[in-house]
Design an enzyme around this catalytic site. Structure first.
Site, PDB file in Angstrom:
ATOM      1  N   ARG A 166      -3.631 -19.053  21.701  1.00  0.00           N
ATOM      2  CA  ARG A 166      -3.479 -20.512  21.927  1.00  0.00           C
ATOM      3  C   ARG A 166      -2.315 -21.086  21.111  1.00  0.00           C
ATOM      4  O   ARG A 166      -1.856 -22.192  21.366  1.00  0.00           O
ATOM      5  CB  ARG A 166      -4.795 -21.234  21.606  1.00  0.00           C
ATOM      6  CG  ARG A 166      -4.772 -22.696  21.946  1.00  0.00           C
ATOM      7  CD  ARG A 166      -6.138 -23.386  22.057  1.00  0.00           C
ATOM      8  NE  ARG A 166      -7.225 -22.760  21.379  1.00  0.00           N
ATOM      9  CZ  ARG A 166      -7.536 -22.893  20.087  1.00  0.00           C
ATOM     10  NH1 ARG A 166      -6.793 -23.655  19.307  1.00  0.00           N
ATOM     11  NH2 ARG A 166      -8.575 -22.268  19.566  1.00  0.00           N
ATOM     12  N   ASP A 178      10.555 -39.316  31.458  1.00  0.00           N
ATOM     13  CA  ASP A 178      10.118 -38.296  32.416  1.00  0.00           C
ATOM     14  C   ASP A 178      11.328 -37.960  33.280  1.00  0.00           C
ATOM     15  O   ASP A 178      11.797 -38.783  34.073  1.00  0.00           O
ATOM     16  CB  ASP A 178       8.954 -38.844  33.262  1.00  0.00           C
ATOM     17  CG  ASP A 178       8.364 -37.791  34.191  1.00  0.00           C
ATOM     18  OD1 ASP A 178       9.123 -36.902  34.628  1.00  0.00           O
ATOM     19  OD2 ASP A 178       7.163 -37.880  34.502  1.00  0.00           O
TER      20      ASP A 178
HETATM   21  C1  LIG Z   1       7.482 -37.641  37.883  1.00  0.00           C
HETATM   22  C2  LIG Z   1       6.245 -36.823  37.643  1.00  0.00           C
HETATM   23  N1  LIG Z   1       5.779 -36.706  36.392  1.00  0.00           N
HETATM   24  C3  LIG Z   1       4.657 -35.996  36.117  1.00  0.00           C
HETATM   25  C4  LIG Z   1       3.949 -35.373  37.123  1.00  0.00           C
HETATM   26  C5  LIG Z   1       2.695 -34.611  36.795  1.00  0.00           C
HETATM   27  O1  LIG Z   1       2.955 -33.243  36.800  1.00  0.00           O
HETATM   28  P1  LIG Z   1       1.888 -32.102  37.172  1.00  0.00           P
HETATM   29  O2  LIG Z   1       1.490 -32.311  38.588  1.00  0.00           O
HETATM   30  O3  LIG Z   1       2.659 -30.850  36.894  1.00  0.00           O
HETATM   31  O4  LIG Z   1       0.718 -32.278  36.241  1.00  0.00           O
HETATM   32  C6  LIG Z   1       4.408 -35.458  38.439  1.00  0.00           C
HETATM   33  C7  LIG Z   1       3.653 -34.809  39.539  1.00  0.00           C
HETATM   34  O5  LIG Z   1       3.839 -35.116  40.713  1.00  0.00           O
HETATM   35  C8  LIG Z   1       5.588 -36.203  38.703  1.00  0.00           C
HETATM   36  O6  LIG Z   1       6.078 -36.338  39.960  1.00  0.00           O
END
Ligand SMILES: Cc1ncc(COP(=O)(O)O)c(C=O)c1O
Length: 358
Positions: free
Chosen positions: A48, A170
């Site tokens: 882990r 993000d």
């Molecule tokens: C912009 C964005 N951030 C985060 C995520 C979440 O990622 P995951 O589906 O890998 O948990 C997504 C999933 O569609 C996404 O489009």
């Protein structure tokens, strides 16, 4: 003394980073280390806490984003670990059209008194800057999913820092090839590596990248403790996918740009949204949600599926999800453009659009 070699370009990094050393009998690719525990006395100790296959993926993505990377079980595990950094009852600013899983996490944390979420319209830079006041974290996503709004990152990051907030971006839609938020001053970059980074719709994986050693240590501590760790196979597959990221993004972006040009004149379409870069496009059907649903069932190359960023072209009407923001048009179809032949993609799509309008 010899001059230092010039910095490597992103496509070279994608191919070369995270490899074993060039020594006799070393494999060219990192092997899959299936290990729950390690012989005591080293840095790893337990499955882990670390794994050489995760580490290879993290080296490669870290090099592409320009920071230190930690991989997680999913994009949302990465999002949740970052949101967990903020103090109790502090303010978090985020785009109202962030990925709906992120918005749901913020709502859940708020409902439990963990934080206060302020969702903003990120097309209004002054409004985000005003919202930064008293925030402990400014969460940015650009382009947003699925509205495809683009945030003016530099002034917003500057304002957030002036207010004493951390900034997380993000970067799932842009990828480090089209946008490097750490270079623009962000503290953290978050990825759903499920999407473009792995690129083949066969992996669920997340990642966080930072240049801040203290943040890295806290995030690593949270990952060790909570256990939202990647699978070894997933990290291996994601690294394998990353090797061709530049080729896939280049081709998918070129296809998207050509499709946007052709879509603009089709009578079935009321609006085409495209940020100008990347492989994500959204169209709004003139005849409403039913026409949009019909469209997604009439193609033979485009696959009706959620998620995005794979080599295959996929699309879906986002409001089919109850959790999608009510400000997203009912008839909006989000399209993830793949790397197929653009004429084939267009012929398949145009025939379905013609059918829907007929
Ligand atoms: C912009 C964005 N951030 C985060 C995520 C979440 O990622 P995951 O589906 O890998 O948990 C997504 C999933 O569609 C996404 O489009």
């Amino acid at each position: 003394m010899a001059d230092a070699p010039p910095p490597r370009k992103p496509s070279t990094i994608a191919v070369t980073a995270g490899r074993p050393p060039h020594e006799a009998d070393q494999p060219l690719n990192v092997p899959m280390t299936m290990a729950a525990t390690y012989v005591a006395g080293g840095d790893l100790e337990y499955g882990r806490y670390g794994n050489p296959t995760w580490a290879a993926f993290e080296d490669a993505l870290g090099a592409l984003e320009g920071g230190r990377c930690l991989s997680f079980a999913s994009g949302l595990a990465a999002v949740s670990t970052v949101l967990d950094l903020v103090g109790l009852d502090t303010r978090v600013v985020a785009p109202r059209h962030s990925y709906n899983g992120t918005v749901m996490q913020l709502a859940d944390l708020e409902s439990r008194g963990r934080l206060r979420a302020a969702l903003v319209d990120v097309t209004d830079t002054d409004a985000i800057i005003a919202a930064c006041e008293d925030a402990s974290l400014v969460w940015l996503e650009s382009p947003t999913n699925p509205a495809l709004e683009v945030i003016d990152l530099e002034p917003v990051i500057e304002a957030a820092h002036a207010a004493g907030a951390y900034v997380a971006v993000d970067n799932t839609f842009a990828t480090p090839l089209l946008q490097r938020p750490l270079d623009l001053g962000a503290d953290l970059v978050v990825h759903s590596a499920t999407k473009f980074l792995s690129g083949h719709a066969d992996v669920v994986l997340g990642a966080v990248v930072t240049r801040d050693d203290d943040l890295f240590t806290v995030l690593k501590g949270r990952r060790d403790l909570v256990g939202a760790i990647p699978g070894t196979l997933e990290a291996w597959l994601a690294l394998r996918g990353l090797r061709t990221l530049h080729l896939r993004v280049e081709r998918a972006q070129a296809n998207a740009q050509e499709l946007v040009r052709r879509l603009a004149d089709h009578p079935a379409i009321a609006e085409v949204r495209y940020p100008g870069f990347g492989a994500m496009v959204a169209i709004v059907l003139a005849q409403g949600a039913m026409a949009a649903d019909l469209l997604t069932h009439k193609t033979s190359i485009w696959v009706h599926a959620t998620s995005l960023g794979g080599v295959e072209s996929t699309f879906e009407r986002r409001r089919r999800w109850k959790s999608e923001a009510s400000t997203i048009p009912e008839a909006l179809v989000r399209m993830s453009v793949g790397i197929e032949d653009v004429d084939d993609l267009w012929d398949d799509l145009r025939a379905a659009l013609d059918d829907v309008t007929a």
